[in-house]
Design an enzyme around this catalytic site. Structure first.
Site, PDB file in Angstrom:
ATOM      1  N   HIS A 288       0.858  -1.191   0.000  1.00  0.00           N
ATOM      2  CA  HIS A 288       0.000   0.000   0.000  1.00  0.00           C
ATOM      3  C   HIS A 288       0.891   1.237   0.000  1.00  0.00           C
ATOM      4  O   HIS A 288       1.960   1.238   0.622  1.00  0.00           O
ATOM      5  CB  HIS A 288      -0.882  -0.016   1.256  1.00  0.00           C
ATOM      6  N   ASN A 289       0.446   2.298  -0.700  1.00  0.00           N
ATOM      7  CA  ASN A 289       1.257   3.531  -0.757  1.00  0.00           C
ATOM      8  C   ASN A 289       2.724   3.197  -1.049  1.00  0.00           C
ATOM      9  O   ASN A 289       3.641   3.684  -0.385  1.00  0.00           O
ATOM     10  CB  ASN A 289       1.174   4.310   0.559  1.00  0.00           C
ATOM     11  N   GLU A 318       1.131  -0.156  -5.478  1.00  0.00           N
ATOM     12  CA  GLU A 318       0.140   0.903  -5.660  1.00  0.00           C
ATOM     13  C   GLU A 318       0.783   2.144  -6.262  1.00  0.00           C
ATOM     14  O   GLU A 318       1.896   2.523  -5.883  1.00  0.00           O
ATOM     15  CB  GLU A 318      -0.509   1.263  -4.316  1.00  0.00           C
ATOM     16  N   ASP A 320      -0.409   6.045  -6.893  1.00  0.00           N
ATOM     17  CA  ASP A 320      -1.387   7.138  -6.746  1.00  0.00           C
ATOM     18  C   ASP A 320      -1.047   8.246  -7.741  1.00  0.00           C
ATOM     19  O   ASP A 320      -0.016   8.909  -7.594  1.00  0.00           O
ATOM     20  CB  ASP A 320      -1.341   7.713  -5.323  1.00  0.00           C
ATOM     21  N   HIS A 333       1.052  11.158  -2.255  1.00  0.00           N
ATOM     22  CA  HIS A 333      -0.160  10.986  -1.455  1.00  0.00           C
ATOM     23  C   HIS A 333      -0.929  12.300  -1.491  1.00  0.00           C
ATOM     24  O   HIS A 333      -0.536  13.271  -0.856  1.00  0.00           O
ATOM     25  CB  HIS A 333       0.202  10.586  -0.023  1.00  0.00           C
ATOM     26  N   GLU A 367      -4.413   4.228  -8.561  1.00  0.00           N
ATOM     27  CA  GLU A 367      -5.324   5.189  -7.935  1.00  0.00           C
ATOM     28  C   GLU A 367      -5.326   6.410  -8.844  1.00  0.00           C
ATOM     29  O   GLU A 367      -4.372   7.201  -8.828  1.00  0.00           O
ATOM     30  CB  GLU A 367      -4.820   5.550  -6.534  1.00  0.00           C
TER      31      GLU A 367
END
Length: 735
Positions: A288-289, A318, A320, A333, A367
């Protein structure tokens, strides 16, 4: 390298300082200092270095590429989460000398056998304790050494051993005498007792006696004489004993301390599972992230974070994506102070490192917060950079009833994102498409304090447009909103997948465990940490694995229990990032519910008994002189709720060198296929929280019974040899 070189240590465009580097006489320690630092210096062991990169192969060196050409640059990459060391040499020849030299030394360190590792460890201690560097140690230096080695010893006894080792009666020990002193110091009565039980004459084990030990104690089935002979050949240091077909106490101890004598079944470390089943039948190591090195409010976004995750066997990363100011999408983020990196650089990094650790497919979890124009730029980068590695079409041109297998998708990268329409349809242009849970949260959710809350105008536009070019790249991992298990049973396709926040997933697991398990036999589920975890902490992944969730995403940058469990689960099957789920979690008609495991027709529960015998050379947690640890061992079982349990030994006062507990801890395990076992060693402190010393986590199904060593890992997940815990393990059906 031993003569030394002046190299520039580089931390940023503005921080470039000269340091003098040289290789010490042991051939495994690199020493460096500033010419202005007086007597101050730093050292690191070659065993800490994982690889050497040549040229501009780090973000820092790329940032100064206009100042220093690639042939002068090198990067030392360390194991675990330790940052890189970026260096610039004064000449290409010097750069090559260090690149080739460190690579040779890494190879040497990696190919040492058990005896060579131990000898090197002893030599390291000798050099640390020999303060005046005269190649000898007097008793005062030896006393200091014992403190450094984490052992509190009666001074009279220590002096007695010192005198016995000082055969020349000079009042000091040379290296060979020090090795003799060390052997007396590390004489292990608990191993000697086991040896005596099987040795007819108390001096050696014959081939037959070693076979008996392997069969009766190590439960290795009908052990062949050939296997016993192989162990003798591999671990017996005495040529005389080998010729007699025997194993000495030294050889026996060396075998027990080896990987073959470890708690982990050697055959389970290899790739051994069926890799031809649908993707939904596997647990998949997931991050994640992934772009973050630290917390998700102010942390640094870095390409190195992707490299580290992929090297750890991560198969789902991931990304984003947000609009960049110059038309180039960026990764960070959103709505926070985390730094930004270019989307195209992330994709190039994934392309380079995706298959260095594992050949099995990598999922890019996108994302997407970009406008249609920048989404089209993303699509172009994905096609141009990834080329044929990006899976853009159906494998056989047919819409599948079940997902393809890891074997069929070897060497491929899959895009997980929203898609216009279904695979069965063909669409052009842009359409409105519903957001996934995770995207709703990222666009403003009460659960995410670091997200910008949406205005009324933005709420009206809670549905965003998609670029058809980006949509077309999504094949087997289409992101959709979750409308419930009944809706999924009636309408969902195998290539559609949903993301769940940890809180929503845990509630579903508790309220509808069987439904969740059935759902996960056909479709992929991605679980992500709560937005409240601004420090990039993690949740316990075991609860979600227990209902068959495949993509249980964790913050890989944050060490601790949760990452220990992740590393433990994926340490099997060749560390390939895919672990086949138990058979009862692959059947679409399964009735398994982790909250009620007894309802499953299964073998009897197992009794799991661990005799915690002793510890060896535990690292110090407090570097203050005179500080010695008070170690205890805790065994933790993670699995279905019924199996969750912990038990610990008493602590041993002032002995981290060779503590002996000799205590037995017992557990009952109802669902062994889902259980993970974590061994933790801590320094007891009655006034405050215990300090962490080391841990080792593995699947219950990978445990070898018998007398075994548990080789401890640091908080970072890296090895800390020769630290270990000696145990005797028994596994039997509960009667």
């Amino acid at each position: 390298m031993m003569a030394g070189s002046t190299l520039r240590k580089v931390k940023s465009r503005s921080w470039k300082k000269q340091r003098h580097f040289r290789l010490l006489e042991d051939g495994l320690t690199i020493w460096y200092k500033s010419r202005w630092a007086g007597r101050g210096h730093s050292t690191f062991s070659v065993s800490e270095v994982e690889a050497v990169r040549e040229g501009h192969q780090s973000e820092v060196l790329l940032s100064i590429a206009d100042e220093f050409p690639a042939h002068l640059c090198l990067t030392l990459v360390f194991h675990g989460r330790q940052g890189n060391l970026d260096l610039v040499a004064e000449s290409p020849e010097e750069a090559q000398a260090w690149i080739r030299g460190v690579r040779k030394l890494i190879h040497k360190a990696e190919t040492m056998d058990e005896k060579e590792r131990l000898d090197q460890w002893v030599l390291d201690w000798f050099q640390k304790a020999d303060k005046n560097k005269d190649g000898r140690m007097n008793f005062k230096e030896v006393r200091k050494l014992l403190k450094m080695m984490n052992v509190e010893m009666n001074e009279e006894h220590a002096f007695h051993l010192f005198t016995m080792a000082d055969r020349s009666e000079s009042g000091s020990l040379e290296i060979e005498q020090f090795v003799h002193f060390y052997k007396m110091l590390t004489q292990r009565d608990e191993v000697w007792k086991v040896f005596q039980e099987y040795s007819g004459d108390g001096e050696k084990l014959t081939l037959e006696e070693l076979e008996n030990f392997l069969t009766q104690e190590q439960q290795e089935g009908e052990c062949s004489g050939q296997h016993a002979q192989e162990l003798m050949n591999r671990y017996e240091p005495s040529e005389t004993a080998k010729k007699q077909g025997a194993m000495s106490l030294d050889g026996f101890q060396m075998y027990l301390c080896s990987q073959e004598g470890s708690i982990f079944k050697p055959e389970h470390r290899q790739l051994h599972q069926d890799m031809s089943q649908p993707l939904s039948h596997y647990f998949i190591s997931s991050s994640h992230n992934t772009y973050l090195l630290e917390d998700q409010l102010r942390g640094q976004s870095s390409l190195e974070a992707y490299i580290q995750a992929l090297k750890r066997g991560c198969r789902c990363v991931e990304v984003d994506c947000w609009d960049g100011s110059d038309g180039e999408p960026v990764v960070y983020h959103g709505h926070t102070w985390t730094s930004k990196i270019l989307f195209k650089d992330v994709i190039a990094t994934v392309k380079e490192y995706a298959f260095k650790t594992s050949d099995f497919p990598v999922i890019l979890s996108l994302e997407n917060h970009c406008c249609v124009e920048q989404q089209t730029v993303m699509a172009q980068h994905l096609k141009q950079i990834l080329g044929d590695t990006l899976q853009r079409t159906l494998l056989d041109g047919q819409v599948p009833e079940q997902l393809p297998s890891p074997q069929e998708l070897k060497g491929k990268i899959l895009l997980k994102a929203k898609k216009i329409g279904r695979l069965e349809e063909s669409c052009d242009g842009t359409v409105t498409d519903e957001m996934s849970d995770e995207e709703d949260m990222a666009n403003g959710d009460a659960d995410n304090p670091c997200a910008e809350q949406p205005s009324a105008e933005r709420q009206k536009k809670s549905k965003s447009k998609l670029s058809s070019e980006l949509s077309d790249l999504v094949v087997y991992c289409k992101s959709i909103h979750f409308h419930g298990f009944e809706h999924a049973r009636l309408h969902s396709k195998c290539y559609e997948m949903s993301s769940f926040s940890e809180s929503k997933a845990k509630k579903l697991a508790k309220d509808a465990g069987t439904d969740f398990v059935q759902y996960n036999t056909k479709q992929l589920s991605r679980i992500y940490p709560s937005g409240l975890r601004t420090d990039s902490s993690n949740y316990n992944p075991q609860e979600l694995w227990s209902v068959g969730c495949q993509i249980v995403a964790l913050n890989f940058q944050t060490a601790g229990l949760e990452m220990d469990l992740n590393d433990g689960l994926f340490s099997q099957n060749g560390c390939c990032g895919y672990v086949l789920k138990p058979e009862f979690m692959r059947d679409g008609n399964t009735t398994f519910d982790p909250e009620k495991p007894a309802e499953r027709r299964a073998p009897r529960p197992l009794r799991f008994s661990i005799q915690v015998i002793s510890g060896q050379q535990l690292p110090k947690v407090n570097q203050k002189e005179g500080s010695i640890v008070d170690p205890l061992v805790r065994v933790e079982v993670y699995g279905v709720p019924q199996d969750q349990a912990k038990a610990e030994t008493n602590y041993i006062h002032n002995n981290g060198f060779n503590p002996v507990w000799d205590e037995t801890l017992n557990f009952v395990i109802s669902t062994p296929e889902l259980a993970l076992v974590r061994f933790v060693v801590e320094d007891y402190d009655k006034a405050s929280r215990n300090d962490f010393i080391g841990q080792f986590t593995l699947p219950f199904t990978c445990i070898q019974a018998g007398y075994r060593h548990i080789h401890l890992l640091s908080k970072d997940g890296t090895a800390i040899p020769p630290s270990s815990v000696f145990v005797n393990i028994s596994i039997s059906e509960l009667t």
